[in-house]
Design a protein around this motif. Structure first.
Motif, mmCIF file in Angstrom:
data_model
loop_
_atom_site.group_PDB
_atom_site.id
_atom_site.type_symbol
_atom_site.label_atom_id
_atom_site.label_comp_id
_atom_site.label_asym_id
_atom_site.label_seq_id
_atom_site.Cartn_x
_atom_site.Cartn_y
_atom_site.Cartn_z
ATOM 1 N N ALA A 121 8.660 3.229 -15.967
ATOM 2 C CA ALA A 121 8.703 2.438 -17.191
ATOM 3 C C ALA A 121 7.427 2.580 -18.007
ATOM 4 C CB ALA A 121 8.953 0.967 -16.853
ATOM 5 N N ARG A 122 6.314 2.822 -17.313
ATOM 6 C CA ARG A 122 5.019 3.011 -17.984
ATOM 7 C C ARG A 122 4.808 4.457 -18.425
ATOM 8 N NH1 ARG A 122 2.010 -0.545 -20.110
ATOM 9 N NH2 ARG A 122 0.100 0.533 -19.493
ATOM 10 N N GLN A 123 5.785 5.314 -18.186
ATOM 11 C CA GLN A 123 5.718 6.730 -18.566
ATOM 12 C C GLN A 123 4.471 7.409 -17.981
ATOM 13 O OE1 GLN A 123 6.021 6.193 -22.886
ATOM 14 N NE2 GLN A 123 8.171 6.777 -22.796
ATOM 15 N N MET A 124 4.187 7.090 -16.717
ATOM 16 C CA MET A 124 3.010 7.658 -16.064
ATOM 17 C C MET A 124 3.328 8.889 -15.229
ATOM 18 S SD MET A 124 0.051 6.736 -16.838
ATOM 19 C CE MET A 124 -0.778 7.579 -15.480
ATOM 20 N N ILE A 125 4.590 9.239 -15.092
ATOM 21 C CA ILE A 125 4.975 10.536 -14.533
ATOM 22 C C ILE A 125 5.721 11.274 -15.636
ATOM 23 C CG2 ILE A 125 6.288 11.752 -12.768
ATOM 24 C CD1 ILE A 125 3.828 10.335 -11.681
ATOM 25 N N VAL A 126 5.169 12.404 -16.038
ATOM 26 C CA VAL A 126 5.717 13.137 -17.176
ATOM 27 C C VAL A 126 6.050 14.562 -16.754
ATOM 28 C CG1 VAL A 126 4.508 11.738 -18.885
ATOM 29 C CG2 VAL A 126 3.382 13.772 -17.943
ATOM 30 N N ASP A 127 6.989 15.162 -17.464
ATOM 31 C CA ASP A 127 7.378 16.547 -17.228
ATOM 32 C C ASP A 127 6.530 17.469 -18.102
ATOM 33 O OD1 ASP A 127 9.426 16.022 -15.368
ATOM 34 O OD2 ASP A 127 10.821 15.544 -16.984
ATOM 35 N N VAL A 128 5.859 18.417 -17.444
ATOM 36 C CA VAL A 128 5.000 19.361 -18.154
ATOM 37 C C VAL A 128 5.419 20.775 -17.757
ATOM 38 C CG1 VAL A 128 2.626 20.121 -18.554
ATOM 39 C CG2 VAL A 128 3.105 17.700 -18.149
ATOM 40 N N PRO A 129 5.576 21.688 -18.716
ATOM 41 C CA PRO A 129 5.973 23.054 -18.358
ATOM 42 C C PRO A 129 4.861 23.809 -17.643
ATOM 43 C CG PRO A 129 5.588 22.858 -20.730
ATOM 44 C CD PRO A 129 5.507 21.481 -20.169
ATOM 45 N N VAL A 130 5.211 24.403 -16.520
ATOM 46 C CA VAL A 130 4.320 25.314 -15.796
ATOM 47 C C VAL A 130 5.121 26.591 -15.569
ATOM 48 C CG1 VAL A 130 2.899 25.700 -13.751
ATOM 49 C CG2 VAL A 130 3.174 23.376 -14.653
ATOM 50 N N ASP A 131 4.783 27.627 -16.306
ATOM 51 C CA ASP A 131 5.555 28.868 -16.295
ATOM 52 C C ASP A 131 7.001 28.548 -16.692
ATOM 53 O OD1 ASP A 131 5.834 31.637 -15.995
ATOM 54 O OD2 ASP A 131 6.475 31.444 -13.919
ATOM 55 N N ASP A 132 7.961 28.882 -15.835
ATOM 56 C CA ASP A 132 9.363 28.653 -16.198
ATOM 57 C C ASP A 132 9.935 27.397 -15.550
ATOM 58 O OD1 ASP A 132 9.344 29.544 -13.610
ATOM 59 O OD2 ASP A 132 10.682 31.242 -13.923
ATOM 60 N N PRO B 244 9.808 2.550 -9.987
ATOM 61 C CA PRO B 244 10.429 2.274 -11.300
ATOM 62 C C PRO B 244 9.440 1.743 -12.329
ATOM 63 C CG PRO B 244 11.790 1.409 -9.507
ATOM 64 C CD PRO B 244 10.492 1.831 -8.891
ATOM 65 N N HIS B 245 8.432 0.998 -11.883
ATOM 66 C CA HIS B 245 7.446 0.482 -12.832
ATOM 67 C C HIS B 245 6.607 1.626 -13.409
ATOM 68 C CE1 HIS B 245 4.841 -2.520 -14.681
ATOM 69 N NE2 HIS B 245 3.815 -1.781 -14.294
ATOM 70 N N ILE B 246 6.230 2.581 -12.552
ATOM 71 C CA ILE B 246 5.489 3.753 -13.029
ATOM 72 C C ILE B 246 6.340 4.525 -14.036
ATOM 73 C CG2 ILE B 246 4.669 6.033 -12.294
ATOM 74 C CD1 ILE B 246 2.642 3.922 -11.735
ATOM 75 N N VAL C 114 0.881 -1.166 0.000
ATOM 76 C CA VAL C 114 0.000 0.000 0.000
ATOM 77 C C VAL C 114 0.918 1.216 0.000
ATOM 78 C CG1 VAL C 114 -1.800 1.256 1.236
ATOM 79 C CG2 VAL C 114 -1.836 -1.255 1.197
ATOM 80 N N LYS C 115 1.046 1.839 -1.156
ATOM 81 C CA LYS C 115 2.071 2.855 -1.356
ATOM 82 C C LYS C 115 1.550 4.261 -1.137
ATOM 83 C CE LYS C 115 4.599 -0.027 -4.636
ATOM 84 N NZ LYS C 115 5.276 -0.124 -5.941
ATOM 85 N N THR C 116 2.403 5.102 -0.587
ATOM 86 C CA THR C 116 2.105 6.521 -0.535
ATOM 87 C C THR C 116 2.275 7.112 -1.934
ATOM 88 O OG1 THR C 116 4.387 7.199 -0.133
ATOM 89 C CG2 THR C 116 3.043 6.604 1.810
ATOM 90 N N ILE C 117 1.752 8.310 -2.146
ATOM 91 C CA ILE C 117 1.938 8.967 -3.435
ATOM 92 C C ILE C 117 3.425 9.169 -3.716
ATOM 93 C CG2 ILE C 117 1.628 11.151 -4.652
ATOM 94 C CD1 ILE C 117 -0.768 9.332 -4.818
ATOM 95 N N ALA C 118 4.206 9.469 -2.680
ATOM 96 C CA ALA C 118 5.653 9.625 -2.885
ATOM 97 C C ALA C 118 6.262 8.335 -3.429
ATOM 98 C CB ALA C 118 6.326 10.026 -1.580
ATOM 99 N N GLU C 119 5.852 7.209 -2.868
ATOM 100 C CA GLU C 119 6.374 5.922 -3.334
ATOM 101 C C GLU C 119 5.916 5.612 -4.751
ATOM 102 O OE1 GLU C 119 6.821 3.325 0.758
ATOM 103 O OE2 GLU C 119 4.804 3.752 0.020
ATOM 104 N N VAL C 120 4.683 5.986 -5.078
ATOM 105 C CA VAL C 120 4.177 5.737 -6.426
ATOM 106 C C VAL C 120 4.940 6.577 -7.452
ATOM 107 C CG1 VAL C 120 2.172 5.942 -7.944
ATOM 108 C CG2 VAL C 120 1.879 5.077 -5.618
ATOM 109 N N VAL C 121 5.126 7.857 -7.145
ATOM 110 C CA VAL C 121 5.808 8.747 -8.086
ATOM 111 C C VAL C 121 7.230 8.250 -8.367
ATOM 112 C CG1 VAL C 121 6.753 11.080 -8.371
ATOM 113 C CG2 VAL C 121 4.403 10.766 -7.551
ATOM 114 N N GLU C 122 7.878 7.678 -7.361
ATOM 115 C CA GLU C 122 9.260 7.206 -7.527
ATOM 116 C C GLU C 122 9.339 5.732 -7.919
ATOM 117 O OE1 GLU C 122 11.399 9.459 -7.593
ATOM 118 O OE2 GLU C 122 10.219 11.058 -6.656
#
Length: 414
Positions: A349-360, A345-347, A335-343
């Motif tokens: 590999a699935r490209q489920m955390i992506v970099d999106v520009p917000v301002d600068d 490795p499987h997530i 049962v993972k915390t959001i911090a554990e989910v974001v970090e």
């Protein structure tokens, strides 16, 4: 798709759109989440989505935290409005309504999440807009839908959770019900709206006739109540809060371990026997008191025998150790915390955390769970500023020059 209809505006950001929905023009007249998320999913798959906001009353989700960059822009807003173009339009003005009708003639889809009847009162409901573009797919998301005695009621996400029955089922039996810990009414309605929009778009491409896609938060939440409806209609059993338990299988829930909790679903005879082997107690698989699913489900047996066995198996180990020991063979997951989910490795590999520009800044946020083999990683463009693309969009789609756009802006139409 009507190949004779003009394509998306010809500016750099729009010209680079790719994916299965490239060339589909969507007018997104929605705010907050139920609607913006639907339109964003279409944008992720290549649609040209025009975020339409009132110039004096833009989407108030722009003020939702957290914020990023020197301009303190909302990452919450970006998460549901990335990959869109931003235009403004005041539908309470005659010129604004005329402009919307002109935009509809160039579009394939319009998405709105006003209370039913609002667009009709403004003179731009489906019947009026379909006269401008008979192939228009008109997607309407609301709390209770466009028909029925409650259709005109105001609604938020919690309205859908309450009216759809899910709230009454969540929590623990000895405590008041608890809302689901996310905006599942908004999110589920957006998902169903995206599905309905694509089905209606396919029909419009085939026949040249559009239609209304009518999605309600209450309906969407109700469809997520698993077995509760048939339990009631067949047996008059009213589902209530069960905590982490399940109504008819055990063990299937959350169990403590050395550094937190795991989900364990080893309720079948096959998985129970495997678990007994994995955790060094193979003799328990043939114990005549607990050797079948039915026996293990008994309240008395589950409390007296099964729960102590699970404590013996799990408490000496960490979540990671348990996943390493058993996760590949039986349904056992930390049962993972959001911090554990974001970090995770499987997530990654699935490209489920992506970099999106917000301002600068580049901000990590959730990606698109729909993976298309022909698409690759969808583009991750910024969310638009309010009306940032007025000149480009109105120029390319409607042929308005800069002076006319400036005049409309000064008049409060844009």
């Amino acid at each position: 798709m009507d190949t004779n209809r003009p394509g998306p505006p010809d500016d750099d950001r729009l010209a680079q759109r790719r994916g299965p929905l490239a060339g589909v023009v969507v007018l997104d007249i929605t705010r907050v989440v139920a609607g913006p998320y639907c339109a964003m999913l279409l944008a992720d798959m290549g649609a040209t989505v025009l975020k339409v906001e009132n110039p004096s009353d833009p989407d108030y989700a722009r003020g939702f935290p957290p914020f990023a960059g020197t301009a303190r822009k909302s990452a919450f807003f970006t998460q549901f409005n990335r990959n869109k173009q931003g235009i403004t339009l005041d539908l309470k003005t005659d010129e604004g309504r005329a402009l919307l009708r002109a935009l509809v003639r160039k579009a394939h889809v319009l998405i709105e999440n006003f209370r039913p009847g609002t667009m009709e009162k403004l003179g731009v409901g489906y019947d009026e807009l379909a006269r401008e573009n008979p192939a228009l797919v008109y997607t309407a998301i609301s709390g209770f839908g466009r028909t029925g005695p409650n259709s005109s009621r105001p609604a938020y996400d919690n309205t859908g959770q309450a009216a759809g029955g899910l709230w009454s089922m969540n929590g623990y039996a000895d405590r008041p019900p608890v809302r689901v810990g996310t905006i599942i009414g908004d999110l589920s309605a957006s998902l169903y709206a995206a599905l309905g929009t694509l089905a209606a778009l396919r029909e419009a491409e085939r026949t040249g006739r559009g239609q209304v896609v009518d999605v309600s938060q209450q309906d969407s939440v109700l469809s997520m109540t698993e077995n509760a409806v048939v339990r009631y209609t067949l047996e008059q059993d009213v589902a209530g809060p069960l905590g982490n338990d399940h109504p008819f299988v055990r063990p299937y829930g959350q169990f403590p371990c050395k550094d937190g909790h795991v989900f364990f679903g080893g309720y079948t005879d096959k998985f129970w026997r495997l678990s007994c082997q994995i955790f060094g107690t193979p003799h328990l698989a043939d114990d005549p008191e607990i050797d079948t699913m039915d026996k293990r489900f008994s309240d008395a047996v589950y409390t007296r025998r099964i729960l102590p066995i699970l404590d013996q198996w799990f408490l000496p180990h960490t979540k990671a150790e348990l996943e390493q020991m058993a996760g590949d063979r039986v349904p056992l997951t930390a049962v993972k915390t959001i911090a554990e989910v974001v970090e995770d490795p499987h997530i990654a590999a699935r490209q489920m955390i992506v970099d999106v520009p917000v301002d600068d800044r580049m901000v990590r946020m959730f990606g698109n769970p729909v993976k298309l083999s022909g698409l690759g990683l969808p583009q991750m463009g910024a969310a638009p500023d309010t009306g940032a693309d007025n000149a480009a969009v109105y120029g390319a789609l409607l042929g308005l020059d800069r002076a006319e756009v400036d005049r409309l802006r000064a008049a409060g139409v844009l």
